[in-house]
Structure formats: structure tokens, C-alpha cells
Design an enzyme around this catalytic site. Structure first.
Site, PDB file in Angstrom:
ATOM      1  CB  SER A 202      -0.873   0.038   1.254  1.00 35.82           C
ATOM      2  OG  SER A 202      -1.653  -1.106   1.346  1.00 35.82           O
TER       3      SER A 202
HETATM    4  N1  SAH Z   1       0.627  -5.099   4.244  1.00 38.23           N
HETATM    5  C1  SAH Z   1       1.336  -5.598   3.087  1.00 38.23           C
HETATM    6  C2  SAH Z   1       0.553  -5.516   1.803  1.00 38.23           C
HETATM    7  C3  SAH Z   1      -0.673  -6.251   1.811  1.00 38.23           C
HETATM    8  S1  SAH Z   1      -1.269  -6.790   0.259  1.00 38.23           S
HETATM    9  C4  SAH Z   1       2.643  -4.891   2.893  1.00 38.23           C
HETATM   10  O1  SAH Z   1       3.004  -4.056   3.721  1.00 38.23           O
HETATM   11  O2  SAH Z   1       3.334  -5.218   1.934  1.00 38.23           O
HETATM   12  C5  SAH Z   1      -2.380  -7.960   0.940  1.00 38.23           C
HETATM   13  C6  SAH Z   1      -1.741  -9.250   1.289  1.00 38.23           C
HETATM   14  O3  SAH Z   1      -2.727 -10.070   1.902  1.00 38.23           O
HETATM   15  C7  SAH Z   1      -1.265 -10.026   0.067  1.00 38.23           C
HETATM   16  O4  SAH Z   1       0.077 -10.389   0.203  1.00 38.23           O
HETATM   17  C8  SAH Z   1      -2.168 -11.242   0.032  1.00 38.23           C
HETATM   18  O5  SAH Z   1      -1.573 -12.416  -0.473  1.00 38.23           O
HETATM   19  C9  SAH Z   1      -2.520 -11.396   1.496  1.00 38.23           C
HETATM   20  N2  SAH Z   1      -3.737 -12.171   1.758  1.00 38.23           N
HETATM   21  C10 SAH Z   1      -4.888 -12.214   1.038  1.00 38.23           C
HETATM   22  N3  SAH Z   1      -5.764 -13.062   1.607  1.00 38.23           N
HETATM   23  C11 SAH Z   1      -5.157 -13.570   2.716  1.00 38.23           C
HETATM   24  C12 SAH Z   1      -5.540 -14.488   3.737  1.00 38.23           C
HETATM   25  N4  SAH Z   1      -6.739 -15.088   3.722  1.00 38.23           N
HETATM   26  N5  SAH Z   1      -4.674 -14.754   4.721  1.00 38.23           N
HETATM   27  C13 SAH Z   1      -3.446 -14.179   4.751  1.00 38.23           C
HETATM   28  N6  SAH Z   1      -3.020 -13.307   3.826  1.00 38.23           N
HETATM   29  C14 SAH Z   1      -3.857 -12.998   2.814  1.00 38.23           C
END
Ligand code: SAH
Length: 224
Positions: free
Chosen positions: A68
Site C-alpha cells: 500500500s
Molecule cells: N501489508 C502488506 C501488503 C498487503 S497486500 C505490505 O506491507 O506489503 C495484501 C496481502 O494479503 C497479500 O500479500 C495477500 O496475499 C494477502 N492475503 C490475502 N488473503 C489472505 C488471507 N486469507 N490470509 C493471509 N493473507 C492474505
């Protein structure tokens, strides 16, 4: 002539990011501002993207996922109202950048990522950078942390149709949960408080845009 040292460039870029993207946009938690200023965001993306690391934009981190923009990371961190003593559950480790920010603002972070490659890269990166108060797991975070326990803070960094019940159950009394709720393409940041008597109170913060939370209590992988 030698090019300017990367450390200097990044230090100026971070000062500017904090001033223009955070302070000027209403972020005023001094601890959040300080850790966003000191944390090297360019180490959380691939080298080819390093020059864009301090811009006001999301960045690709592989597997179709994104880190983000700085404002969103700061806004969510501020919304958690951290004193430094809390244990936090984070759903969606991604690059590990938000994890690193939280790790400097609280006692311990438990973080879970669905995609194995991202989970593995973030775990190694956080270890290499010396974060000893982070526990990384790979799995479906929409089901909560696998062991039965409560957390004082919970953050979901992926968009969810509604905050999963399993995560609400792991929110301690006097705890706060911050999550983007809405459709696959647009969400609203909400803060949910678990009051001392166990009741739940919801508050709407602002519009936001995240990749989907995919899992048993999130979106289905293939749904439009
Ligand atoms: N906070 C992160 C960016 C998040 S992007 C950063 O600082 O880089 C959202 C992330 O959530 C992605 O990597 C995606 O694979 C993960 N995600 C999606 N569904 C999920 C789930 N059910 N459990 C764990 N992670 C998940």
C-alpha cells in the site's frame, strides 16, 4: 563524479514523504511519523522499484499483490492507537513493510500471509533486517491465528466483504481491529472496538483500496 550516496537520497526522500504524504494529509501520531521516517521502505520492494519506494503510490510485490501507499500504512498504524505494549495480529504480511512499522510501534507482531512465496520472502527479509519481535506464518488468515488466543490489536491489510467472525473472536476486551471492508474493488476503512464488557462498537474512518482477502471467510479466489 560519484553519484550521490543512496542512503542520502533515501533519507531526503523519506523526509519529504513524511512531510507531504503524511503530515500534510493529517497524520499526527508522532511515533508513527518517526518510524515511517526511519524505516527503509525501498528494502521491501525489488531493486528495480527502489527509486519509486517513497512516492505516493502502491507498488507491486509479486504474485499480483501490492504494498500500500505510505499514507495508507500510516493511517492504519495510527488508527490502531499503539502505546508500545500491545501484541498485534496482522493478516496479509505481503512485503513485510507494514509488519516492520508495527514491530517498531508495539511489543510483538504475529503476521500471517496466504501466498507461500510472499510469506517466505517476508520472513527472511524481516529476519535479515533484525526484527526479533515478529512471528511469521503461512496460511489462511481469514480463519484467524491458528492457536486459540486473544490479541489486543488486529489489522487486516486486504479487502474483505465483512470482517471475519473468527478474527472478531480473537479480539481482546479493550482491543481494536482495523480493516478495509467493502467490495472487491473499493472499501471503507473501519475500526472495530471490543469494549471491556465484550460488546462491539464500529466506526467508519475513510475510503481505501486493497487487494482482496482470499480465504474461507473472505473472497473466493475466482469470483469476479
Ligand atoms: N501489508 C502488506 C501488503 C498487503 S497486500 C505490505 O506491507 O506489503 C495484501 C496481502 O494479503 C497479500 O500479500 C495477500 O496475499 C494477502 N492475503 C490475502 N488473503 C489472505 C488471507 N486469507 N490470509 C493471509 N493473507 C492474505
Amino acid at each position: 563524479m560519484k553519484p550521490p550516496e543512496h542512503g542520502m537520497v533515501s533519507s531526503r526522500a523519506r523526509d519529504r514523504m513524511v512531510r507531504e504524504q503524511l503530515q500534510d494529509q493529517g497524520i499526527d501520531d508522532l511515533r508513527v511519523l518517526a518510524v515511517m521516517r526511519e524505516t527503509l521502505r525501498h528494502l521491501f520492494v525489488e531493486e528495480a522499484l527502489a527509486s519509486r519506494a517513497y512516492g505516493d503510490e502502491n507498488l507491486p510485490i509479486g504474485d499480483g499483490q501490492t504494498l500500500s501507499q505510505p499514507y495508507t500504512v500510516a493511517r492504519m498504524s495510527q488508527a490502531l492507537r499503539l502505546s508500545g505494549r500491545e501484541e498485534i495480529l496482522e493478516i496479509g504480511t505481503g512485503s513485510g513493510y507494514q509488519t516492520a512499522i508495527l514491530a517498531k510501534l508495539c511489543h510483538k507482531v504475529y503476521t500471517i500471509e496466504r501466498l507461500p512465496t510472499l510469506a517466505d520472502t517476508a520472513r527472511k527479509r524481516l529476519r535479515r533486517l533484525g526484527f526479533h519481535n515478529v512471528v511469521c506464518r503461512q496460511g489462511d488468515g481469514s480463519l484467524g491465528w491458528p492457536e486459540e488466543r486473544l490479541f489486543e490489536r488486529i489489522i487486516i491489510t486486504a479487502g474483505t466483504p465483512i470482517t471475519p467472525e473468527s478474527l472478531l473472536r480473537q479480539l481482546a476486551p479493550n482491543g481494536l481491529l482495523v480493516a478495509p471492508e467493502g467490495s472487491r474493488s473499493a472499501q471503507t476503512l473501519v475500526r472495530i472496538a471490543r469494549l471491556a464488557d465484550g460488546a462491539i462498537q464500529r466506526e467508519t474512518l475513510e475510503p481505501c483500496c486493497f487487494v482482496p482477502l482470499v480465504g474461507a471467510q473472505g473472497w473466493q479466489e475466482a469470483s469476479p
